[in-house]
Design an enzyme around this catalytic site. Structure first.
Site, PDB file in Angstrom:
ATOM      1  N   GLY A  80      20.683  41.411  46.392  1.00 14.36           N
ATOM      2  CA  GLY A  80      21.173  40.465  45.388  1.00 14.36           C
ATOM      3  C   GLY A  80      20.148  39.586  44.705  1.00 14.36           C
ATOM      4  O   GLY A  80      20.513  38.579  44.104  1.00 14.36           O
TER       5      GLY A  80
ATOM      6  N   TYR B 264      37.578  29.404  38.286  1.00  8.52           N
ATOM      7  CA  TYR B 264      37.045  30.289  39.325  1.00  8.52           C
ATOM      8  C   TYR B 264      37.986  31.471  39.597  1.00  8.52           C
ATOM      9  O   TYR B 264      37.556  32.558  39.973  1.00  8.52           O
ATOM     10  CB  TYR B 264      36.751  29.484  40.601  1.00  8.52           C
ATOM     11  CG  TYR B 264      35.678  30.117  41.454  1.00  8.52           C
ATOM     12  CD1 TYR B 264      34.383  30.290  40.977  1.00  8.52           C
ATOM     13  CD2 TYR B 264      35.971  30.549  42.737  1.00  8.52           C
ATOM     14  CE1 TYR B 264      33.402  30.885  41.760  1.00  8.52           C
ATOM     15  CE2 TYR B 264      34.992  31.137  43.527  1.00  8.52           C
ATOM     16  CZ  TYR B 264      33.716  31.310  43.031  1.00  8.52           C
ATOM     17  OH  TYR B 264      32.754  31.898  43.813  1.00  8.52           O
TER      18      TYR B 264
ATOM     19  N   LYS C  83      36.592  35.498  47.131  1.00 12.49           N
ATOM     20  CA  LYS C  83      35.846  34.783  48.177  1.00 12.49           C
ATOM     21  C   LYS C  83      36.719  34.559  49.417  1.00 12.49           C
ATOM     22  O   LYS C  83      36.221  34.590  50.544  1.00 12.49           O
ATOM     23  CB  LYS C  83      35.304  33.447  47.653  1.00 12.49           C
ATOM     24  CG  LYS C  83      34.186  33.589  46.609  1.00 12.49           C
ATOM     25  CD  LYS C  83      32.999  34.367  47.120  1.00 12.49           C
ATOM     26  CE  LYS C  83      31.807  34.280  46.188  1.00 12.49           C
ATOM     27  NZ  LYS C  83      30.773  35.277  46.514  1.00 12.49           N
TER      28      LYS C  83
ATOM     29  N   LEU D 244      22.386  32.845  37.462  1.00 13.25           N
ATOM     30  CA  LEU D 244      23.039  33.749  36.493  1.00 13.25           C
ATOM     31  C   LEU D 244      24.531  33.852  36.757  1.00 13.25           C
ATOM     32  O   LEU D 244      25.339  33.810  35.824  1.00 13.25           O
ATOM     33  CB  LEU D 244      22.461  35.158  36.671  1.00 13.25           C
ATOM     34  CG  LEU D 244      21.403  35.697  35.732  1.00 13.25           C
ATOM     35  CD1 LEU D 244      21.193  37.169  36.041  1.00 13.25           C
ATOM     36  CD2 LEU D 244      21.791  35.488  34.280  1.00 13.25           C
TER      37      LEU D 244
ATOM     38  N   ILE E 291      25.919  38.999  46.643  1.00 11.70           N
ATOM     39  CA  ILE E 291      26.361  39.776  45.484  1.00 11.70           C
ATOM     40  C   ILE E 291      27.800  39.424  45.142  1.00 11.70           C
ATOM     41  O   ILE E 291      28.657  39.344  46.029  1.00 11.70           O
ATOM     42  CB  ILE E 291      26.254  41.289  45.808  1.00 11.70           C
ATOM     43  CG1 ILE E 291      24.784  41.701  45.833  1.00 11.70           C
ATOM     44  CG2 ILE E 291      27.057  42.133  44.821  1.00 11.70           C
ATOM     45  CD1 ILE E 291      24.549  43.139  46.222  1.00 11.70           C
TER      46      ILE E 291
HETATM   47  P1  NAD Z   1      22.799  35.842  40.903  1.00 13.04           P
HETATM   48  O1  NAD Z   1      23.387  36.255  39.600  1.00 13.04           O
HETATM   49  O2  NAD Z   1      21.366  35.545  40.957  1.00 13.04           O
HETATM   50  O3  NAD Z   1      23.163  36.884  42.046  1.00 13.04           O
HETATM   51  C1  NAD Z   1      24.270  37.747  41.962  1.00 13.04           C
HETATM   52  C2  NAD Z   1      23.741  39.127  42.325  1.00 13.04           C
HETATM   53  O4  NAD Z   1      24.819  40.081  42.356  1.00 13.04           O
HETATM   54  C3  NAD Z   1      22.711  39.639  41.291  1.00 13.04           C
HETATM   55  O5  NAD Z   1      21.519  40.006  41.953  1.00 13.04           O
HETATM   56  C4  NAD Z   1      23.394  40.855  40.716  1.00 13.04           C
HETATM   57  O6  NAD Z   1      22.462  41.865  40.335  1.00 13.04           O
HETATM   58  C5  NAD Z   1      24.247  41.287  41.906  1.00 13.04           C
HETATM   59  N1  NAD Z   1      25.289  42.239  41.523  1.00 13.04           N
HETATM   60  C6  NAD Z   1      26.372  42.046  40.726  1.00 13.04           C
HETATM   61  N2  NAD Z   1      27.036  43.207  40.569  1.00 13.04           N
HETATM   62  C7  NAD Z   1      26.364  44.153  41.285  1.00 13.04           C
HETATM   63  C8  NAD Z   1      26.534  45.546  41.506  1.00 13.04           C
HETATM   64  N3  NAD Z   1      27.553  46.230  40.947  1.00 13.04           N
HETATM   65  N4  NAD Z   1      25.640  46.192  42.294  1.00 13.04           N
HETATM   66  C9  NAD Z   1      24.602  45.531  42.867  1.00 13.04           C
HETATM   67  N5  NAD Z   1      24.380  44.221  42.685  1.00 13.04           N
HETATM   68  C10 NAD Z   1      25.251  43.539  41.899  1.00 13.04           C
HETATM   69  O7  NAD Z   1      23.658  34.539  41.316  1.00 13.04           O
HETATM   70  P2  NAD Z   1      23.761  33.762  42.702  1.00 13.04           P
HETATM   71  O8  NAD Z   1      24.392  32.473  42.340  1.00 13.04           O
HETATM   72  O9  NAD Z   1      22.487  33.794  43.411  1.00 13.04           O
HETATM   73  O10 NAD Z   1      24.869  34.589  43.491  1.00 13.04           O
HETATM   74  C11 NAD Z   1      24.652  35.140  44.768  1.00 13.04           C
HETATM   75  C12 NAD Z   1      25.886  34.932  45.642  1.00 13.04           C
HETATM   76  O11 NAD Z   1      26.046  33.546  45.891  1.00 13.04           O
HETATM   77  C13 NAD Z   1      27.188  35.419  45.023  1.00 13.04           C
HETATM   78  O12 NAD Z   1      28.004  35.979  46.033  1.00 13.04           O
HETATM   79  C14 NAD Z   1      27.795  34.124  44.526  1.00 13.04           C
HETATM   80  O13 NAD Z   1      29.206  34.200  44.376  1.00 13.04           O
HETATM   81  C15 NAD Z   1      27.391  33.208  45.647  1.00 13.04           C
HETATM   82  N6  NAD Z   1      27.485  31.779  45.382  1.00 13.04           N
HETATM   83  C16 NAD Z   1      26.892  31.247  44.281  1.00 13.04           C
HETATM   84  C17 NAD Z   1      27.010  29.882  44.038  1.00 13.04           C
HETATM   85  C18 NAD Z   1      26.399  29.250  42.805  1.00 13.04           C
HETATM   86  O14 NAD Z   1      26.792  28.152  42.436  1.00 13.04           O
HETATM   87  N7  NAD Z   1      25.449  29.871  42.144  1.00 13.04           N
HETATM   88  C19 NAD Z   1      27.707  29.058  44.944  1.00 13.04           C
HETATM   89  C20 NAD Z   1      28.285  29.630  46.075  1.00 13.04           C
HETATM   90  C21 NAD Z   1      28.171  30.997  46.283  1.00 13.04           C
END
Ligand code: NAD
Length: 272
Positions: A21, A164, A171, A203, A100
């Site tokens: 991810g 959301y 989630k 992103l 992811i």
């Molecule tokens: P990010 O966009 O950097 O990471 C999301 C990742 O998912 C990316 O690397 C993307 O390439 C990957 N992805 C999406 N579809 C895919 C597919 N079909 N195959 C392979 N990879 C795929 O954003 P992030 O915020 O770092 O998100 C990472 C995790 O953290 C996610 O589960 C997100 O829901 C969770 N999260 C984020 C936040 C926030 O505020 N940013 C808060 C809590 C939880």
């Protein structure tokens, strides 16, 4: 580039694992990667297709790692090839980080009931929940006793938040999947946990309508009155993935400056 700092040490020395991810230098997976590398871990990465390679490769190389495998989690062929490559490279592993999620922009706004289509629901669950189940099964098959897995979740699993929508449902599913995986793998000495991070500027967050408002509330209403830090999230991942997290499994750890315990925010001073 980010200016996060991560403590160095030997907590992950001799440990090998997979991080799924990393998309860019704001990704939560990237913060976790830097923290694990600073503690001596050897890490392989999967990333979402060749389009991301140009951005991800320099990051991985900057921490002295080289194993990068392209894998779209919706493709069984990609997942087969990725885990075969991982097995060939490492033989066995000690940790898995699943970071992811995806939902379409149309679904991450307005009415949950009106905007959730069958196809959107299916795709969100496939990428954001099933991918964890699939990766956990594959990783467990090559994981040493004492191994540990972490996935990333958000408060939208437990509470209702604007926009959301279907991702909150995903989630909730992910957290339940984490607990069932913890049950299955506990007998093999493998721990499985989730980190519920506060809103962070990545992103994935940019795809949520009103994401900036969520971020502002996350800061202003939190007990610490601050944004969730990458250092805190990555530190929690280190704790859960290293021997420090021994005896912890099936848990959702909130790393959100205390936002999740607030019922009603403090009145601002001029509101009376
Ligand atoms: P990010 O966009 O950097 O990471 C999301 C990742 O998912 C990316 O690397 C993307 O390439 C990957 N992805 C999406 N579809 C895919 C597919 N079909 N195959 C392979 N990879 C795929 O954003 P992030 O915020 O770092 O998100 C990472 C995790 O953290 C996610 O589960 C997100 O829901 C969770 N999260 C984020 C936040 C926030 O505020 N940013 C808060 C809590 C939880």
């Amino acid at each position: 580039m980010s200016d996060w700092t991560f403590p160095k040490g030997d907590l992950m020395k001799g440990k090998r694992g997979l991080i799924m991810g990393v998309a860019n230098d704001r990704s939560i997976a990237w913060g976790i990667a830097q923290q694990l590398a600073a503690q001596g871990a050897e890490i392989a990465f999967t990333y979402q297709g060749e389009a991301l390679e140009r951005r991800v490769r320099p990051l991985i190389e900057s921490i002295g790692m080289s194993t990068m495998i392209s894998a779209d989690v919706t493709s069984d062929a990609d997942m087969d090839a990725a885990f075969a490559a991982l097995k060939e490279k490492f033989g066995t592993i000690d940790f898995l980080v699943h970071s992811i999620a995806f939902a379409g922009k149309d679904e991450l706004q307005g009415s949950f009931v009106d905007n959730t289509t069958r196809e959107g629901f299916r795709r969100t669950m496939d990428i954001s929940v099933f991918s964890f189940v699939d990766a956990a099964r594959r990783a467990a098959a090559m994981m040493n006793e004492g191994g540990s897995m972490v996935t990333m979740t958000y408060l939208g699993a437990e509470r209702v938040l604007p926009s959301y929508n279907v991702m909150g449902v995903a989630k909730a599913g992910l957290e339940a999947a984490m607990r069932y995986a913890a049950r299955d793998l506990g007998g093999k000495g493998i721990r499985v946990n989730a980190i519920s991070a506060g809103v962070m500027r990545t992103l994935a967050m940019a795809g949520i309508k009103g994401g900036k408002q969520l971020m502002k509330a996350g800061r202003d209403w939190s007990l610490l009155r601050e944004d969730t830090s990458m250092e805190g999230v990555a530190g929690c991942a280190l704790y859960l993935l290293s021997p420090l997290g021994r005896s912890i499994t099936g848990e959702v750890v909130h790393v959100d400056a205390g936002y999740h315990v607030v019922g009603v925010p403090e009145a601002s001073e001029d509101a009376g």
